[in-house]
Design a protein around this motif. Structure first.
Motif, PDB file in Angstrom:
ATOM      1  N   PHE A 119       1.023  -1.643   0.083  1.00 46.21           N
ATOM      2  CA  PHE A 119      -0.084   0.123   0.191  1.00 46.21           C
ATOM      3  C   PHE A 119       0.859   0.916   0.063  1.00 46.21           C
ATOM      4  CE2 PHE A 119      -2.454   3.545   1.985  1.00 46.21           C
ATOM      5  CZ  PHE A 119      -3.086   3.605   1.376  1.00 46.21           C
ATOM      6  N   SER A 120       1.960   1.184   0.468  1.00 40.00           N
ATOM      7  CA  SER A 120       2.734   2.529   1.200  1.00 40.00           C
ATOM      8  C   SER A 120       3.613   3.115  -0.319  1.00 40.00           C
ATOM      9  CB  SER A 120       4.291   1.959   2.291  1.00 40.00           C
ATOM     10  OG  SER A 120       4.463   1.147   1.525  1.00 40.00           O
ATOM     11  N   SER A 121       3.864   1.641  -0.735  1.00 38.10           N
ATOM     12  CA  SER A 121       4.402   2.006  -2.338  1.00 38.10           C
ATOM     13  C   SER A 121       3.138   2.875  -3.223  1.00 38.10           C
ATOM     14  CB  SER A 121       4.615   1.343  -2.996  1.00 38.10           C
ATOM     15  OG  SER A 121       6.217   0.263  -2.234  1.00 38.10           O
ATOM     16  N   TRP A 122       2.072   1.765  -3.886  1.00 35.28           N
ATOM     17  CA  TRP A 122       1.085   2.772  -3.975  1.00 35.28           C
ATOM     18  C   TRP A 122       0.588   3.898  -4.211  1.00 35.28           C
ATOM     19  CZ3 TRP A 122      -4.357   2.395  -3.286  1.00 35.28           C
ATOM     20  CH2 TRP A 122      -5.546   2.897  -4.149  1.00 35.28           C
ATOM     21  N   ILE A 123       0.216   4.112  -2.932  1.00 34.44           N
ATOM     22  CA  ILE A 123      -0.150   5.612  -2.691  1.00 34.44           C
ATOM     23  C   ILE A 123       0.855   6.489  -2.739  1.00 34.44           C
ATOM     24  CG2 ILE A 123       0.753   5.460   0.085  1.00 34.44           C
ATOM     25  CD1 ILE A 123      -2.380   7.564  -1.568  1.00 34.44           C
ATOM     26  N   CYS A 124       2.504   5.683  -2.711  1.00 30.10           N
ATOM     27  CA  CYS A 124       3.160   7.195  -2.670  1.00 30.10           C
ATOM     28  C   CYS A 124       3.604   7.076  -3.710  1.00 30.10           C
ATOM     29  CB  CYS A 124       4.608   6.428  -1.681  1.00 30.10           C
ATOM     30  SG  CYS A 124       4.749   6.815  -0.192  1.00 30.10           S
ATOM     31  N   ARG A 125       3.083   6.463  -5.369  1.00 28.83           N
ATOM     32  CA  ARG A 125       3.074   6.342  -6.432  1.00 28.83           C
ATOM     33  C   ARG A 125       2.700   7.064  -7.582  1.00 28.83           C
ATOM     34  NH1 ARG A 125       7.486   5.521  -9.373  1.00 28.83           N
ATOM     35  NH2 ARG A 125       7.533   4.952 -11.768  1.00 28.83           N
ATOM     36  N   ILE A 126       0.682   7.307  -6.406  1.00 28.72           N
ATOM     37  CA  ILE A 126       0.351   8.162  -6.965  1.00 28.72           C
ATOM     38  C   ILE A 126       0.371   9.460  -6.323  1.00 28.72           C
ATOM     39  CG2 ILE A 126      -2.215   9.070  -6.491  1.00 28.72           C
ATOM     40  CD1 ILE A 126      -3.019   6.240  -6.152  1.00 28.72           C
ATOM     41  N   ALA A 127       1.662  10.010  -5.685  1.00 27.85           N
ATOM     42  CA  ALA A 127       1.463  11.161  -4.849  1.00 27.85           C
ATOM     43  C   ALA A 127       2.111  11.177  -6.361  1.00 27.85           C
ATOM     44  CB  ALA A 127       1.924  10.725  -3.613  1.00 27.85           C
ATOM     45  N   HIS A 128       3.455  10.999  -6.574  1.00 28.83           N
ATOM     46  CA  HIS A 128       4.874  10.852  -7.235  1.00 28.83           C
ATOM     47  C   HIS A 128       4.087  11.151  -8.808  1.00 28.83           C
ATOM     48  CE1 HIS A 128       7.841  10.371 -10.610  1.00 28.83           C
ATOM     49  NE2 HIS A 128       8.480  10.380  -9.009  1.00 28.83           N
ATOM     50  N   ASN A 129       3.268  10.786  -8.911  1.00 26.11           N
ATOM     51  CA  ASN A 129       2.693  10.594 -10.532  1.00 26.11           C
ATOM     52  C   ASN A 129       1.874  12.041 -10.491  1.00 26.11           C
ATOM     53  OD1 ASN A 129       3.830   8.527 -11.667  1.00 26.11           O
ATOM     54  ND2 ASN A 129       2.142   7.463 -11.040  1.00 26.11           N
ATOM     55  N   LEU A 130       1.102  12.102 -10.144  1.00 31.64           N
ATOM     56  CA  LEU A 130       0.016  14.376  -9.181  1.00 31.64           C
ATOM     57  C   LEU A 130       1.239  14.910  -8.956  1.00 31.64           C
ATOM     58  CD1 LEU A 130      -2.354  12.264  -6.873  1.00 31.64           C
ATOM     59  CD2 LEU A 130      -2.398  13.270  -9.645  1.00 31.64           C
ATOM     60  N   ALA A 131       1.983  14.312  -8.766  1.00 34.75           N
ATOM     61  CA  ALA A 131       2.938  15.686  -8.733  1.00 34.75           C
ATOM     62  C   ALA A 131       3.671  16.033 -10.176  1.00 34.75           C
ATOM     63  CB  ALA A 131       4.196  15.852  -6.993  1.00 34.75           C
ATOM     64  N   ILE A 132       4.287  15.226 -10.588  1.00 32.42           N
ATOM     65  CA  ILE A 132       4.748  15.054 -11.903  1.00 32.42           C
ATOM     66  C   ILE A 132       3.960  16.072 -12.998  1.00 32.42           C
ATOM     67  CG2 ILE A 132       5.649  14.255 -13.333  1.00 32.42           C
ATOM     68  CD1 ILE A 132       7.689  14.118 -11.298  1.00 32.42           C
ATOM     69  N   ASP A 133       2.606  15.305 -12.863  1.00 30.62           N
ATOM     70  CA  ASP A 133       1.633  15.955 -13.377  1.00 30.62           C
ATOM     71  C   ASP A 133       1.130  17.555 -13.461  1.00 30.62           C
ATOM     72  OD1 ASP A 133       1.198  13.363 -14.776  1.00 30.62           O
ATOM     73  OD2 ASP A 133      -0.646  13.281 -13.689  1.00 30.62           O
ATOM     74  N   PHE A 134       1.286  17.588 -12.254  1.00 31.57           N
ATOM     75  CA  PHE A 134       1.056  19.307 -11.489  1.00 31.57           C
ATOM     76  C   PHE A 134       2.145  19.690 -12.640  1.00 31.57           C
ATOM     77  CE2 PHE A 134       2.417  22.379  -9.052  1.00 31.57           C
ATOM     78  CZ  PHE A 134       0.927  23.492  -9.247  1.00 31.57           C
TER      79      PHE A 134
END
Lengths: 76, 200
Positions: free
Chosen positions: B75-90
């Motif tokens: 879960f930790s890797s998954w949620i941080c991956r979502i966060a990482h992708n959103l930040a990059i998209d931003f």
């Protein structure tokens, strides 16, 4: 000069990802190789510093998330 | 006593999907700092990071509630991956240069827990970590990526290798150079690097 393979194992050791047998061998090497021991010490120091470099979000943001989830549950 | 505090992430996710909101609160509290730090290190703006962190968790809520959550990974890797992708998209959408926004003029990393507690040593520690954060930004992108995935997304080196399409030895090598470079930069900048300060 420390071999690259040993350096990579040192990284795995510092991050608790080295298999038991390899870990035991590396720990023996650390007792006899001052250069390797110094490298290990430096890596652990930086690692600890990085681990401490976390930032805490505001309570308001956390409450927003929790309330959003609860609101979805109420709707379903 | 809260019975969810000792549960694994996987068990908490299952409970949450079945309707237990306390399980979700436990998950959020367990991972909020790493998710937030992952975003802050990319967008460099705490206010934007607060918004993106909420977006990341809301995306996770919808994925779990709709039954699309894949239990194979952590879960930790998954949620941080979502966060990482959103930040990059931003960043891609905004097409703007990195800018540091600090609250009340304080350091970005102002919530540190260190062993020493004198005012002077605390100030040194805060200055050191603030400087460290700046130095992370100067690392080559491949090194910074591995460092963030390992430290703040809790991904193993094998998981990082798989995610970035390289061998595990390459991932380990990038991490090694990241740590060596950070150490060199800190020493060159005469930054406090006292082993006694950071020992337990």
């Amino acid at each position: 000069m420390i071999k690259t393979s040993t350096q990579n194992e040192l990284i795995q050791y510092v991050y608790n990802e080295l298999a038991d047998d390899a870990r035991e061998q590396l720990e023996i090497a650390l007792m006899h190789d001052n250069e390797l021991a110094d490298d290990c010490s430096d890596l652990l120091l930086i690692q600890r510093l990085l681990d401490g470099a976390t930032k805490t979000p505001s309570d308001r943001s956390i409450n927003n998330i929790l309330n959003y989830s609860k609101s979805l549950s109420l709707q379903s | 006593m809260n019975t969810t505090t000792q549960m694994s992430d996987s068990a908490l996710v299952s409970l949450y999907i079945s309707g237990n909101e306390n399980a979700f609160e436990q998950l959020v509290n367990r991972h909020k700092n790493k998710v937030f730090t992952t975003i802050v290190l990319i967008v460099k703006d705490t206010y934007t990071a607060e918004d993106l962190m909420q977006d990341a968790f809301i995306k996770a809520i919808h994925t779990m509630k709709s039954g699309r959550y894949n239990e194979e990974g952590k879960f930790s890797s998954w949620i941080c991956r979502i966060a990482h992708n959103l930040a990059i998209d931003f960043f891609r959408k905004e097409k703007r240069s990195p800018m540091i926004t600090l609250e009340d003029g304080s350091n970005v990393f102002n919530t540190l827990a260190f062993a020493a507690d004198s005012a002077e040593s605390l100030q040194i520690q805060e200055d050191t970590v603030a400087r460290l954060r700046e130095l992370i930004q100067t690392l080559p992108q491949t090194q910074r990526e591995v460092l963030m995935m390992r430290h703040y997304a809790d991904m193993s080196f094998q998981e990082i290798a798989d995610a970035t399409g390289v061998s595990i030895n390459t991932a380990l090598g990038r991490m090694r150079y990241a740590l060596i470079n950070l150490r060199k930069k800190m020493l060159n900048g005469n930054i406090a690097y006292d082993k006694n300060i950071y020992s337990e």
